[in-house]
Design a protein around this motif. Structure first.
Motif, mmCIF file in Angstrom:
data_model
loop_
_atom_site.group_PDB
_atom_site.id
_atom_site.type_symbol
_atom_site.label_atom_id
_atom_site.label_comp_id
_atom_site.label_asym_id
_atom_site.label_seq_id
_atom_site.Cartn_x
_atom_site.Cartn_y
_atom_site.Cartn_z
ATOM 1 N N THR A 172 -5.106 -16.667 5.876
ATOM 2 C CA THR A 172 -6.081 -16.384 4.837
ATOM 3 C C THR A 172 -5.411 -15.594 3.729
ATOM 4 O O THR A 172 -4.699 -14.618 3.997
ATOM 5 N N ILE A 173 -5.622 -16.002 2.497
ATOM 6 C CA ILE A 173 -5.022 -15.327 1.351
ATOM 7 C C ILE A 173 -6.138 -14.647 0.565
ATOM 8 O O ILE A 173 -7.054 -15.309 0.074
ATOM 9 N N ILE A 174 -6.053 -13.319 0.470
ATOM 10 C CA ILE A 174 -7.113 -12.526 -0.152
ATOM 11 C C ILE A 174 -6.525 -11.651 -1.253
ATOM 12 O O ILE A 174 -5.301 -11.532 -1.373
ATOM 13 N N PRO A 175 -7.367 -11.022 -2.090
ATOM 14 C CA PRO A 175 -6.835 -10.187 -3.176
ATOM 15 C C PRO A 175 -5.937 -9.074 -2.666
ATOM 16 O O PRO A 175 -6.059 -8.633 -1.515
ATOM 17 N N PRO A 176 -5.026 -8.580 -3.504
ATOM 18 C CA PRO A 176 -4.095 -7.537 -3.074
ATOM 19 C C PRO A 176 -4.801 -6.217 -2.795
ATOM 20 O O PRO A 176 -5.836 -5.912 -3.367
ATOM 21 N N LYS A 177 -4.196 -5.428 -1.902
ATOM 22 C CA LYS A 177 -4.664 -4.066 -1.661
ATOM 23 C C LYS A 177 -4.199 -3.175 -2.809
ATOM 24 O O LYS A 177 -3.229 -3.475 -3.510
ATOM 25 N N TYR A 178 -4.875 -2.062 -2.979
ATOM 26 C CA TYR A 178 -4.483 -1.107 -4.014
ATOM 27 C C TYR A 178 -4.804 0.299 -3.534
ATOM 28 O O TYR A 178 -5.593 0.491 -2.592
ATOM 29 N N VAL A 179 -4.177 1.271 -4.171
ATOM 30 C CA VAL A 179 -4.387 2.668 -3.801
ATOM 31 C C VAL A 179 -5.820 3.068 -4.145
ATOM 32 O O VAL A 179 -6.338 2.717 -5.216
ATOM 33 N N GLU A 180 -6.454 3.805 -3.259
ATOM 34 C CA GLU A 180 -7.874 4.100 -3.373
ATOM 35 C C GLU A 180 -8.236 4.768 -4.692
ATOM 36 O O GLU A 180 -9.305 4.518 -5.257
ATOM 37 N N ARG A 181 -7.358 5.593 -5.224
ATOM 38 C CA ARG A 181 -7.716 6.329 -6.441
ATOM 39 C C ARG A 181 -7.897 5.416 -7.655
ATOM 40 O O ARG A 181 -8.411 5.846 -8.682
ATOM 41 N N TYR A 182 -7.482 4.172 -7.538
ATOM 42 C CA TYR A 182 -7.666 3.234 -8.645
ATOM 43 C C TYR A 182 -8.923 2.379 -8.485
ATOM 44 O O TYR A 182 -9.175 1.481 -9.301
ATOM 45 N N SER A 183 -9.713 2.617 -7.447
ATOM 46 C CA SER A 183 -10.840 1.739 -7.134
ATOM 47 C C SER A 183 -11.948 1.767 -8.183
ATOM 48 O O SER A 183 -12.745 0.829 -8.264
ATOM 49 N N SER A 184 -12.000 2.825 -8.988
ATOM 50 C CA SER A 184 -13.061 2.908 -10.001
ATOM 51 C C SER A 184 -12.642 2.316 -11.343
ATOM 52 O O SER A 184 -13.440 2.308 -12.292
ATOM 53 N N GLN A 237 0.810 -1.199 0.000
ATOM 54 C CA GLN A 237 0.000 0.000 0.000
ATOM 55 C C GLN A 237 0.852 1.261 0.000
ATOM 56 O O GLN A 237 0.354 2.347 -0.277
ATOM 57 N N LEU A 238 2.137 1.124 0.319
ATOM 58 C CA LEU A 238 3.016 2.284 0.415
ATOM 59 C C LEU A 238 3.891 2.450 -0.816
ATOM 60 O O LEU A 238 4.775 3.292 -0.826
ATOM 61 N N ILE A 239 3.641 1.658 -1.854
ATOM 62 C CA ILE A 239 4.554 1.658 -2.993
ATOM 63 C C ILE A 239 4.687 3.036 -3.625
ATOM 64 O O ILE A 239 5.777 3.466 -3.989
ATOM 65 N N THR A 240 3.591 3.787 -3.724
ATOM 66 C CA THR A 240 3.632 5.091 -4.382
ATOM 67 C C THR A 240 4.332 6.130 -3.534
ATOM 68 O O THR A 240 4.879 7.093 -4.054
ATOM 69 N N THR A 241 4.317 5.970 -2.201
ATOM 70 C CA THR A 241 4.902 6.987 -1.325
ATOM 71 C C THR A 241 6.283 6.612 -0.805
ATOM 72 O O THR A 241 7.009 7.476 -0.315
#
Length: 435
Positions: free
Chosen positions: A177-189, A132-136
């Protein structure tokens, strides 16, 4: 005046000669679990702009183990997993302790590059939460490494290895538990209407495969919809990598280094969701898992081109060592050969086959895996992928002595196992239960 002009001409020619003979920089971008066959590259517009359009895509690049740690050990040593003896992701068969016990930390590509006069840098967003911190975090550190490298007289070898789009692993229960990756909120759409390609291998009515895969039931609509959502999350997570690629390329250009830098873009292994009735995961021998991205940009590399030359992860170390001007002698014990990244780069004979192997348990990802009692299955097999001008084959032998054989000229999605007793059987009526 004539003497001054003559001296100036000599100095100019000398400077040009230095520019031509200066050893190149190498930037190696390594993602985690990125697919080719579910359109991940097509949905990365900046990778398309800065790498695909400006470089060569190698459509027949393969990993020899479709699992993170052993695949990376092969990348950095040029040796197959049965020779590195790194065969899994955790001890005692994988992980850092295994690397150390096998002497890999003392004899692998970064050490060889340092011995060749290169400055080396490695940057990885390690740990599940770092994604989740990749961009910052990751980008500024990568740019800082580039700036430091540019200030030195030696060429550099820099690896940027984001853990994207690897799944999230939650350890807050007795069973991870293995779940889908997190992503930056601005890409949610983004990708709201995306669906996994429904090619012939997707949830096939007639199941091929071998061993436990041959027994998988048809996926129901609930599980299929979950798989589409899972891949949407992966595509959204990859948008951060897309931006990172743009930043790295533009930084190289602004520092005047781009024209003398080779950029490699690849991943450790591929991924499947729904193909062959499989829940999200990797480590199988199918094209979804072993045929993976490889793009190369740099001096002499053809632009906006595609090559069908067969290559594997074992070829990276000898390729990079060759770019560094090093002799590939027997002490490296390479299982690979240099990749023909441009015409005349290598005189190695053309390859036609890639060996693929996996040992032990295969973890299955997503919310449905433990519910149906197949969160892990024995996945030990040895296989070979053979590709020629008039043939395309895959042959595999499992630990149970069951076998798979696909004529991929006629069956490119590996649907009909020609060595299965069920090759002509009707589909099983059993289906995934609904939750």
């Amino acid at each position: 005046m004539a003497a001054f002009a003559s001296v100036l001409l000599c100095l100019t020619m000398f400077a040009c000669r230095l520019a031509v003979t200066k050893r190149p920089n190498i930037l190696f971008i390594l993602t985690d679990d990125q697919d080719v066959h579910m359109q991940s590259l097509e949905n990365m517009p900046l990778v398309q702009q800065y790498l695909v359009s400006e470089g060569t895509t190698f459509s027949r690049h393969y990993c020899s183990v479709a699992l993170c740690c052993p695949a990376r050990a092969t990348i950095w040593t040029g040796r197959a997993s049965h020779n590195t003896n790194v065969t899994n992701v955790i001890p005692p068969y994988g992980g850092c302790p295994k690397d150390v016990s096998q002497g890999i930390n003392d004899w692998y590509l970064p050490i060889w590059m340092q011995n060749s006069g290169y400055n080396t840098y490695y940057l990885e967003s390690c740990g599940m939460r770092c994604r989740q911190l990749i961009t910052t975090l990751l980008w500024p550190m990568a740019y800082g490494f580039l700036e430091e490298a540019a200030s030195q007289t030696q060429p550099f070898f820099l690896v940027a290895a984001p853990i994207t789009p690897h799944a999230e692993v939650l350890h807050n229960t007795t069973i991870p538990t293995i779940i889908p990756p997190k992503y930056v909120e601005r890409y949610s759409s983004l990708f709201l209407n995306y669906t996994i390609p429904r090619d012939p291998s997707f949830n096939p009515a007639q199941q091929g495969g071998a061993d436990w895969i041959a027994e998988l039931p048809l996926l129901n609509d609930t599980v299929i919809a979950y798989g589409d959502q899972y891949q949407r999350a992966r595509l959204r997570a990859l948008q951060s990598v897309d931006k990172m690629v743009e930043g790295l390329v533009t930084h190289l250009e602004s520092m005047g280094l781009l024209d003398n830098t080779y950029i490699f873009y690849t991943t450790d292994n591929g991924y499947h969701i729904g193909q062959h009735r499989l829940l999200p995961g990797k480590a199988c021998g199918y094209e979804t898992d072993i045929n993976i991205p490889l793009i190369v940009r740099g001096p002499h590399v053809a632009k906006n081109a595609t090559k069908v030359a067969i290559s594997s992860h074992a070829d990276f170390a000898p390729t990079i060592m060759s770019l560094a001007g090093q002799q590939l002698d027997d002490k490296y014990e390479f299982d690979g050969v240099p990749i023909p990244i441009y015409e005349g780069f290598t005189d190695s004979p053309k390859q036609e086959n890639v060996d693929v192997e996996t040992w032990g348990q295969l973890d299955i990802e997503g919310q449905y895996s433990y519910s149906y009692g197949i969160a892990s299955s024995i996945g030990t097999y040895k296989s070979v992928r053979v590709i020629g001008e008039s043939y395309s084959l895959y042959y595999s032998v499992w630990w149970s002595n069951e076998k798979e054989y696909y004529n991929m000229e006629a069956d490119p999605r590996q649907v009909t196992n020609l060595l299965s007793s069920n090759a002509t059987a009707t589909a099983k009526s059993k289906r995934w239960p609904r939750r």
